[in-house]
Scaffold this active site. Structure first.
Site, PDB file in Angstrom:
ATOM      1  N   CYS A   2     -56.216  46.143 -11.683  1.00  0.00           N
ATOM      2  CA  CYS A   2     -55.591  47.143 -12.549  1.00  0.00           C
ATOM      3  C   CYS A   2     -54.616  46.469 -13.515  1.00  0.00           C
ATOM      4  CB  CYS A   2     -54.825  48.224 -11.793  1.00  0.00           C
ATOM      5  SG  CYS A   2     -55.875  49.200 -10.728  1.00  0.00           S
ATOM      6  N   ARG A  27     -58.514  42.487 -15.287  1.00  0.00           N
ATOM      7  CA  ARG A  27     -57.872  42.957 -14.056  1.00  0.00           C
ATOM      8  C   ARG A  27     -58.582  44.172 -13.451  1.00  0.00           C
ATOM      9  NH1 ARG A  27     -52.817  40.789 -13.498  1.00  0.00           N
ATOM     10  NH2 ARG A  27     -52.265  42.417 -12.016  1.00  0.00           N
ATOM     11  N   TRP A  74     -59.236  49.105 -11.480  1.00  0.00           N
ATOM     12  CA  TRP A  74     -60.151  48.551 -10.485  1.00  0.00           C
ATOM     13  C   TRP A  74     -59.959  49.442  -9.263  1.00  0.00           C
ATOM     14  CZ3 TRP A  74     -59.888  46.253  -5.562  1.00  0.00           C
ATOM     15  CH2 TRP A  74     -61.040  45.550  -5.162  1.00  0.00           C
ATOM     16  N   ASN A 100     -50.255  49.941 -10.718  1.00  0.00           N
ATOM     17  CA  ASN A 100     -51.096  48.866 -10.200  1.00  0.00           C
ATOM     18  C   ASN A 100     -50.609  48.564  -8.790  1.00  0.00           C
ATOM     19  OD1 ASN A 100     -52.542  46.487  -9.728  1.00  0.00           O
ATOM     20  ND2 ASN A 100     -51.014  45.234 -10.783  1.00  0.00           N
ATOM     21  N   GLY A 101     -51.536  48.579  -7.810  1.00  0.00           N
ATOM     22  CA  GLY A 101     -51.129  48.282  -6.435  1.00  0.00           C
ATOM     23  C   GLY A 101     -51.689  49.316  -5.484  1.00  0.00           C
ATOM     24  N   GLU A 480     -68.216  25.871  -4.116  1.00  0.00           N
ATOM     25  CA  GLU A 480     -67.707  26.433  -5.373  1.00  0.00           C
ATOM     26  C   GLU A 480     -68.868  26.801  -6.305  1.00  0.00           C
ATOM     27  OE1 GLU A 480     -65.333  27.848  -6.494  1.00  0.00           O
ATOM     28  OE2 GLU A 480     -65.415  27.665  -8.667  1.00  0.00           O
ATOM     29  N   LYS A 484     -69.769  30.614  -7.710  1.00  0.00           N
ATOM     30  CA  LYS A 484     -69.880  30.906  -9.148  1.00  0.00           C
ATOM     31  C   LYS A 484     -71.200  31.591  -9.443  1.00  0.00           C
ATOM     32  CE  LYS A 484     -66.808  30.437 -10.054  1.00  0.00           C
ATOM     33  NZ  LYS A 484     -65.405  30.206  -9.858  1.00  0.00           N
ATOM     34  N   GLU A 487     -71.283  35.241  -7.991  1.00  0.00           N
ATOM     35  CA  GLU A 487     -70.444  36.283  -8.572  1.00  0.00           C
ATOM     36  C   GLU A 487     -70.873  36.691  -9.969  1.00  0.00           C
ATOM     37  OE1 GLU A 487     -66.252  35.305  -9.084  1.00  0.00           O
ATOM     38  OE2 GLU A 487     -66.765  33.200  -9.254  1.00  0.00           O
ATOM     39  N   HIS A 503     -80.594  23.024  11.160  1.00  0.00           N
ATOM     40  CA  HIS A 503     -80.139  23.715  12.374  1.00  0.00           C
ATOM     41  C   HIS A 503     -80.287  25.232  12.246  1.00  0.00           C
ATOM     42  CE1 HIS A 503     -78.785  20.044  14.237  1.00  0.00           C
ATOM     43  NE2 HIS A 503     -78.303  19.692  13.051  1.00  0.00           N
ATOM     44  N   LYS A 604     -60.028  40.253 -11.585  1.00  0.00           N
ATOM     45  CA  LYS A 604     -59.209  39.055 -11.382  1.00  0.00           C
ATOM     46  C   LYS A 604     -57.877  39.469 -10.775  1.00  0.00           C
ATOM     47  CE  LYS A 604     -58.736  34.816 -13.969  1.00  0.00           C
ATOM     48  NZ  LYS A 604     -59.874  34.145 -13.354  1.00  0.00           N
TER      49      LYS A 604
HETATM   50  C1  F6R Z   1     -63.796  33.236  -8.279  1.00  0.00           C
HETATM   51  C2  F6R Z   1     -62.405  33.645  -8.365  1.00  0.00           C
HETATM   52  C3  F6R Z   1     -61.737  34.105  -7.125  1.00  0.00           C
HETATM   53  C4  F6R Z   1     -60.276  33.626  -7.099  1.00  0.00           C
HETATM   54  C5  F6R Z   1     -59.549  34.231  -5.892  1.00  0.00           C
HETATM   55  C6  F6R Z   1     -58.126  33.729  -5.794  1.00  0.00           C
HETATM   56  O1  F6R Z   1     -64.286  32.783  -9.499  1.00  0.00           O
HETATM   57  O2  F6R Z   1     -61.818  33.635  -9.402  1.00  0.00           O
HETATM   58  O3  F6R Z   1     -62.425  33.702  -5.987  1.00  0.00           O
HETATM   59  O4  F6R Z   1     -60.261  32.243  -7.042  1.00  0.00           O
HETATM   60  O5  F6R Z   1     -59.537  35.618  -6.009  1.00  0.00           O
HETATM   61  O6  F6R Z   1     -57.385  34.060  -6.918  1.00  0.00           O
HETATM   62  P1  F6R Z   1     -56.021  33.330  -7.235  1.00  0.00           P
HETATM   63  O7  F6R Z   1     -56.336  31.906  -7.534  1.00  0.00           O
HETATM   64  O8  F6R Z   1     -55.465  34.056  -8.432  1.00  0.00           O
HETATM   65  O9  F6R Z   1     -55.167  33.466  -6.018  1.00  0.00           O
END
Ligand code: F6R
Length: 609
Positions: A2, A27, A74, A100-101, A480, A484, A487, A503, A604
């Site tokens: 949010c 967000r 969100w 937000n929250g 990683e 990527k 997602e 295994h 994010k």
């Molecule tokens: C994936 C991604 C998330 C963040 C995770 C932690 O591309 O961006 O997995 O890495 O939500 O976020 P931060 O780093 O802001 O604590």
């Protein structure tokens, strides 16, 4: 998680609010709305869908006014819908709130308010806030907000607009980020700095439990007892361009290409000829020697950067390191004491689980170091020491340059610890130091592979699953890379330690299953990974290898496709390799028609548990 904005000044608020929301869309993007005071009353427009939906509706029937609030959502409580979108208002629309929250005790407050005759129009937790403020209102809006928020449990950043004192916006920050932008005859409020960059670089980064009364020409900050708080404005160094796409089709692509610069910025002034200089992390030899265990705790991509950190620190310094996913750590009753160094890694510095883990470690007397990208974020403010990743603002939901700069911080930490351990003069450390100096060049070279990667991306067009495999640091990369891909392209990708395939998961291989094999670690691990590749190939897998240039011959003998990074120290392969993986995920997502910057169900900065 949010985004909220507020504006009060002399200009038309709707355009400024909309512009701010667009900068905060990362967000959350399942619904958006604004509310503006028109001189008489508060008018609200809010719709399910992207900000574009709101913008289109505003084109048809615009709002007018010089004070207002906005929100991009969100969903947490209640599905995305017009009714659940913010802003929320009380019955006569005299009070309006964006939030937000999460309000943890909203059900009991809601029941109490319903018994008093309040009617609810949404399933959100936020709606209780606006009715509660209404219930507390006795002629002073600030007092009403103060009283209402004392009843709330949970995390919240709020902005309140009202018709009783329409020359004031009231803002509150508790465990969710909020900044105030200072202008001339106007002031701004936002969840994050990018929303303000076009208007001002002077901001107040609000501390937790801070209240703000914002008019067009003043900002008064207090605590919950109305005691004034004095604060120096913070001068933002990011430019407007940092928060724009700058000609790239997506923020993610722009941020992938920014990595060589982000790497240089994060190393500059820290990796010096006379050693490692980490200004905000002054650890003496005595303190270092007392550390019995290092914990690296984070979520998602930041966690995978932490896994690289564990591999590096243990390899070069032999100090024991444990990594943990923050949502697990906080409830695992972890063994932490005054001899523990706790490292929290977080791009946003606001991730709820990382923050809670950090507080737990602090309570258990650990020394807490934060690695974060956001100055003044909660993680930065509460840690004992900080290393900033100087990546600039990361807007795309899928993290790229934040990961690279977090890994750079892991190199810096390793070198610092090695120095404190008296290992600074060893050949290994000298080689690692030299390698770090060349990482930005290796990163540039990796970016040159974009055309090869675009072609390989076609292989995934109709894939529904794939494997990413590797050993040691290559396994960290596989994790990683697979995150990527998952997602943004929605392909189910599993990361596996290359030696672990046989295994169990090897049962899933069939003719044409794609395996991305990370084999950048030369020496023993390389040979072992090649054997695992052969096992997979014998069962029909199609293998794309990522390896160092000089291993071309061996790789081509057993893989279907390969992309090469510059020859480098094994430990320094992470940044160029991850760039290849990020580009692969990016081009696969584009070719599958996915919305790269706004992947489904994600947002994010995860400020809820
Ligand atoms: C994936 C991604 C998330 C963040 C995770 C932690 O591309 O961006 O997995 O890495 O939500 O976020 P931060 O780093 O802001 O604590």
């Amino acid at each position: 998680m949010c985004g909220i904005v507020g504006y009060i000044g002399e200009k038309q608020a709707p355009a400024i609010l909309l512009n701010g929301l667009k900068k905060l869309e990362y967000r959350g993007y399942d619904s958006a709305g604004i509310a503006v005071f028109d001189g008489n009353k508060i008018n609200v427009k809010k719709y399910k869908g992207r900000i574009q939906v709101l913008e289109d509706k505003l084109q048809v029937s615009p709002l007018q006014g010089v004070a207002g609030v906005g929100h991009t959502r969100w969903a947490t409580h209640g599905a995305p819908s017009d009714e659940n979108s913010h802003p929320h208002t009380n019955a006569d629309s005299s009070i309006c709130v964006v939030h937000n929250g999460i309000i943890e005790n909203y059900i009991s407050i809601k029941n109490e308010l319903i018994n008093k005759g309040y009617k609810f129009n949404s399933q959100t937790d936020t709606e209780v806030i606006v009715h509660l403020i209404d219930d507390c209102y006795k002629g002073d809006i600030f007092d009403a907000v103060l009283e209402a928020t004392k009843r709330l449990k949970g995390a919240y950043a709020l902005v309140v607009l009202n018709t009783f004192e329409p020359d004031k916006l009231i803002a509150v920050r508790k465990d969710s980020p909020l900044v105030i932008g200072l202008g001339q005859n106007e002031n701004f409020i936002a969840s994050d700095i990018p929303a303000l960059l076009e208007y001002t670089k002077k901001v107040y980064l609000l501390d937790n439990d801070t209240y703000a009364v914002v008019t067009k020409d003043s900002v008064m900050l207090t605590d919950s007892e109305k005691n004034p708080i004095t604060k120096e404005p913070f001068e933002v160094t990011w430019s407007i361009d940092d928060a724009n796409k700058g000609g790239y089709e997506h923020f993610m692509l722009k941020e992938i290409y920014e990595q060589p610069t982000a790497v240089i910025n994060t190393l500059r002034g820290r990796l010096n000829t006379d050693g490692i200089n980490l200004d905000d992390f002054k650890l003496t030899k005595e303190q270092y020697d007392k550390i019995k265990k290092i914990y690296i705790v984070a979520c998602g991509t930041a966690y995978y950067a932490g896994c690289v950190g564990k591999a590096l620190i243990e390899k070069y310094t032999r100090k024991p390191v444990e990594t943990a996913i923050a949502s697990e750590f906080r409830y695992a009753d972890p063994i932490v004491d005054e001899n523990t160094l706790f490292i929290a890694v977080s791009q946003s510095g606001e991730t709820a689980d990382t923050l809670a883990s950090m507080r737990l470690a602090k309570n258990k007397k650990a020394r807490v170091l934060a690695i974060t990208n956001v100055v003044g974020s909660s993680v930065a403010r509460e840690a004992d020491d900080i290393i900033y990743t100087l990546a600039g603002p990361e807007i795309a939901v899928a993290s790229t340059k934040a990961y690279s700069t977090q890994v750079i911080c892991m190199y810096l930490l390793t070198l610092k610890f090695a120095d404190l351990a008296g290992l600074g003069a060893t050949k290994e450390i000298k080689n690692l130091t030299e390698a770090c100096k060349n990482i930005h060049i290796d990163a540039e070279k990796a970016l040159d592979k974009a055309d090869n990667i675009k072609k390989l991306a076609g292989l995934f067009k109709d894939a529904s699953n794939a494997f990413f495999i590797g050993r040691g640091i290559d396994f960290c990369l596989a994790q990683e890379g697979s995150l990527k891909m998952k997602e943004i392209s929605y392909i189910h990708v599993e990361a596996y330690q290359a030696g672990e395939l046989k295994h169990g998961p090897i049962a899933l291989l069939e003719e044409g299953t794609i395996i991305v094999a990370l084999c950048t670690q030369r020496g023993e691990l390389f040979e072992k990974t090649l054997s695992n590749i052969k096992e997979a190939k014998a069962r029909g897998a199609k293998v794309i290898a990522i390896a160092q240039q000089d291993d071309k011959k061996q790789v081509e003998e057993c893989c279907d496709y390969a992309i090469y990074i510059n020859n480098c120290e094994n430990s320094a392969s992470v940044i160029p390799s991850v760039i290849l993986l990020q580009m692969l995920a990016y081009y696969v997502a584009c070719q599958r028609g996915c919305d790269v910057d706004k992947p489904r169900n994600l947002a994010k900065s995860v400020t809820v548990e």
